[in-house]
Design a protein around this motif. Sequence first.
Motif, PDB file in Angstrom:
ATOM      1  N   ASP A  94       0.861  -1.339   0.125  1.00 14.66           N
ATOM      2  CA  ASP A  94       0.034  -0.062   0.096  1.00 14.66           C
ATOM      3  C   ASP A  94       0.900   1.101  -0.150  1.00 14.66           C
ATOM      4  O   ASP A  94       0.329   2.267  -0.152  1.00 14.66           O
ATOM      5  N   LYS A  95       2.211   1.100   0.111  1.00 16.64           N
ATOM      6  CA  LYS A  95       3.048   2.348   0.087  1.00 16.64           C
ATOM      7  C   LYS A  95       2.972   2.881  -1.355  1.00 16.64           C
ATOM      8  O   LYS A  95       2.895   2.293  -2.174  1.00 16.64           O
ATOM      9  N   LYS A  96       3.254   4.066  -1.308  1.00 16.20           N
ATOM     10  CA  LYS A  96       3.447   4.880  -2.428  1.00 16.20           C
ATOM     11  C   LYS A  96       4.840   4.554  -3.096  1.00 16.20           C
ATOM     12  O   LYS A  96       5.914   4.207  -2.279  1.00 16.20           O
ATOM     13  N   GLN A  97       4.847   4.550  -4.245  1.00 17.45           N
ATOM     14  CA  GLN A  97       6.056   4.232  -5.289  1.00 17.45           C
ATOM     15  C   GLN A  97       6.589   5.432  -5.439  1.00 17.45           C
ATOM     16  O   GLN A  97       6.490   6.050  -6.270  1.00 17.45           O
ATOM     17  N   VAL A  98       7.996   5.517  -5.268  1.00 15.31           N
ATOM     18  CA  VAL A  98       8.984   6.720  -5.711  1.00 15.31           C
ATOM     19  C   VAL A  98      10.080   5.933  -6.709  1.00 15.31           C
ATOM     20  O   VAL A  98      10.642   5.136  -6.157  1.00 15.31           O
ATOM     21  N   LEU A  99      10.408   6.568  -8.097  1.00 15.39           N
ATOM     22  CA  LEU A  99      11.768   6.262  -8.492  1.00 15.39           C
ATOM     23  C   LEU A  99      12.615   7.278  -8.739  1.00 15.39           C
ATOM     24  O   LEU A  99      12.149   8.350  -8.703  1.00 15.39           O
ATOM     25  N   VAL A 100      14.004   6.992  -8.194  1.00 12.32           N
ATOM     26  CA  VAL A 100      14.921   8.017  -8.081  1.00 12.32           C
ATOM     27  C   VAL A 100      15.746   7.586  -9.388  1.00 12.32           C
ATOM     28  O   VAL A 100      16.320   6.549  -9.514  1.00 12.32           O
ATOM     29  N   LEU A 101      15.746   8.743 -10.220  1.00  9.44           N
ATOM     30  CA  LEU A 101      16.447   8.475 -11.668  1.00  9.44           C
ATOM     31  C   LEU A 101      17.466   9.270 -11.677  1.00  9.44           C
ATOM     32  O   LEU A 101      17.686  10.379 -11.338  1.00  9.44           O
ATOM     33  N   CYS A 102      18.611   8.760 -12.326  1.00 12.40           N
ATOM     34  CA  CYS A 102      19.984   9.227 -12.610  1.00 12.40           C
ATOM     35  C   CYS A 102      20.518   8.806 -13.837  1.00 12.40           C
ATOM     36  O   CYS A 102      19.749   8.183 -14.571  1.00 12.40           O
ATOM     37  N   THR A 103      21.621   9.235 -14.198  1.00 12.71           N
ATOM     38  CA  THR A 103      22.253   8.638 -15.427  1.00 12.71           C
ATOM     39  C   THR A 103      22.866   7.297 -15.233  1.00 12.71           C
ATOM     40  O   THR A 103      22.459   6.333 -15.878  1.00 12.71           O
ATOM     41  N   GLY A 104      23.767   7.231 -14.418  1.00 13.60           N
ATOM     42  CA  GLY A 104      24.451   5.831 -14.174  1.00 13.60           C
ATOM     43  C   GLY A 104      24.050   4.836 -13.120  1.00 13.60           C
ATOM     44  O   GLY A 104      24.274   3.771 -13.362  1.00 13.60           O
ATOM     45  N   ASN A 105      23.100   5.263 -12.265  1.00 14.48           N
ATOM     46  CA  ASN A 105      22.425   4.513 -11.197  1.00 14.48           C
ATOM     47  C   ASN A 105      23.645   3.869 -10.433  1.00 14.48           C
ATOM     48  O   ASN A 105      23.531   2.483 -10.141  1.00 14.48           O
ATOM     49  N   SER A 106      24.977   4.703 -10.184  1.00 12.68           N
ATOM     50  CA  SER A 106      25.885   4.034  -9.126  1.00 12.68           C
ATOM     51  C   SER A 106      26.065   4.665  -8.150  1.00 12.68           C
ATOM     52  O   SER A 106      26.762   4.261  -7.305  1.00 12.68           O
ATOM     53  N   CYS A 107      25.438   6.111  -7.796  1.00  9.91           N
ATOM     54  CA  CYS A 107      25.846   6.780  -6.615  1.00  9.91           C
ATOM     55  C   CYS A 107      24.830   7.537  -6.005  1.00  9.91           C
ATOM     56  O   CYS A 107      24.125   7.027  -5.184  1.00  9.91           O
ATOM     57  N   ARG A 108      24.442   8.706  -6.592  1.00 11.57           N
ATOM     58  CA  ARG A 108      23.207   9.528  -5.801  1.00 11.57           C
ATOM     59  C   ARG A 108      22.091   8.892  -5.994  1.00 11.57           C
ATOM     60  O   ARG A 108      21.289   9.020  -4.977  1.00 11.57           O
ATOM     61  N   PRO A 161      29.516  13.007  -6.809  1.00  7.89           N
ATOM     62  CA  PRO A 161      30.643  12.793  -6.017  1.00  7.89           C
ATOM     63  C   PRO A 161      31.597  11.767  -6.716  1.00  7.89           C
ATOM     64  O   PRO A 161      32.593  11.659  -6.425  1.00  7.89           O
ATOM     65  N   SER A 162      31.361  11.058  -7.592  1.00  8.20           N
ATOM     66  CA  SER A 162      32.015   9.913  -7.923  1.00  8.20           C
ATOM     67  C   SER A 162      33.254  10.683  -8.761  1.00  8.20           C
ATOM     68  O   SER A 162      33.618  11.647  -9.147  1.00  8.20           O
ATOM     69  N   GLY A 163      34.254  10.154  -8.450  1.00  8.57           N
ATOM     70  CA  GLY A 163      35.706  10.197  -8.833  1.00  8.57           C
ATOM     71  C   GLY A 163      36.074  11.421  -7.778  1.00  8.57           C
ATOM     72  O   GLY A 163      37.488  11.843  -8.268  1.00  8.57           O
ATOM     73  N   LYS A 164      35.612  11.898  -6.956  1.00  8.42           N
ATOM     74  CA  LYS A 164      36.121  12.888  -5.827  1.00  8.42           C
ATOM     75  C   LYS A 164      36.578  12.276  -4.574  1.00  8.42           C
ATOM     76  O   LYS A 164      36.364  11.162  -4.408  1.00  8.42           O
ATOM     77  N   ALA A 165      36.997  13.103  -3.893  1.00  7.13           N
ATOM     78  CA  ALA A 165      37.525  12.760  -2.288  1.00  7.13           C
ATOM     79  C   ALA A 165      36.307  11.994  -1.631  1.00  7.13           C
ATOM     80  O   ALA A 165      35.051  12.241  -1.797  1.00  7.13           O
ATOM     81  N   GLU A 166      36.628  11.105  -0.950  1.00  8.47           N
ATOM     82  CA  GLU A 166      35.679  10.383  -0.265  1.00  8.47           C
ATOM     83  C   GLU A 166      34.548  11.235   0.609  1.00  8.47           C
ATOM     84  O   GLU A 166      33.414  10.851   0.752  1.00  8.47           O
ATOM     85  N   GLU A 167      35.050  12.199   1.247  1.00  5.58           N
ATOM     86  CA  GLU A 167      34.181  13.172   2.060  1.00  5.58           C
ATOM     87  C   GLU A 167      33.181  13.780   1.361  1.00  5.58           C
ATOM     88  O   GLU A 167      31.968  14.059   1.788  1.00  5.58           O
ATOM     89  N   GLU A 168      33.409  13.876  -0.268  1.00  4.36           N
ATOM     90  CA  GLU A 168      32.413  14.282  -1.027  1.00  4.36           C
ATOM     91  C   GLU A 168      31.014  13.460  -0.880  1.00  4.36           C
ATOM     92  O   GLU A 168      30.032  13.923  -1.207  1.00  4.36           O
TER      93      GLU A 168
END
Length: 137
Positions: free
Chosen positions: A3-17, A108-115
């Motif tokens: 019964d939960k609402k369905q949300v899709l989070v869309l990005c380019t590579g689907n690897s991080c954000r 943040p991909s390819g940047k410092a870990e704190e990013e």
Amino acid sequence: MSDKKQVLVLCTGNSCRSIIAEAMINARLGDCVEAQSSGVKASGKVNPYAKALLESKGEWKEAYHSKAIESVLATPFDLVVTVCDHAKETCPIFPKAVKTIHVGFEDPSGKAEEEYAKTYDRIKKELLPVIRAELCE
């Protein structure tokens, strides 16, 4: 289907954000929302820093993986959120008219870990309240 609402989070590579957002939504708003993520051009792998960050927060599930948009097109989403400009511009038209919003985050991909932690905090501050307002209230 729940019964939960369905949300899709869309990005380019689907690897991080989008993976971070998917995990956070499920961990923090899971009582009213079920999140999935996918990529317009899915990379096929989860960024190891994103995974490690989610593991450290207790929000990682082995079920999370990078997947192509085609694999979720049949799902009746209540909301689609694009988190990168490229996905916003190339967001496909879903079979069922669905509300689409854009809340962008720098990759943040390819940047410092704190990013990665900064991206996590921004998603928590900027995206979760929007999802809650749209789907939980």
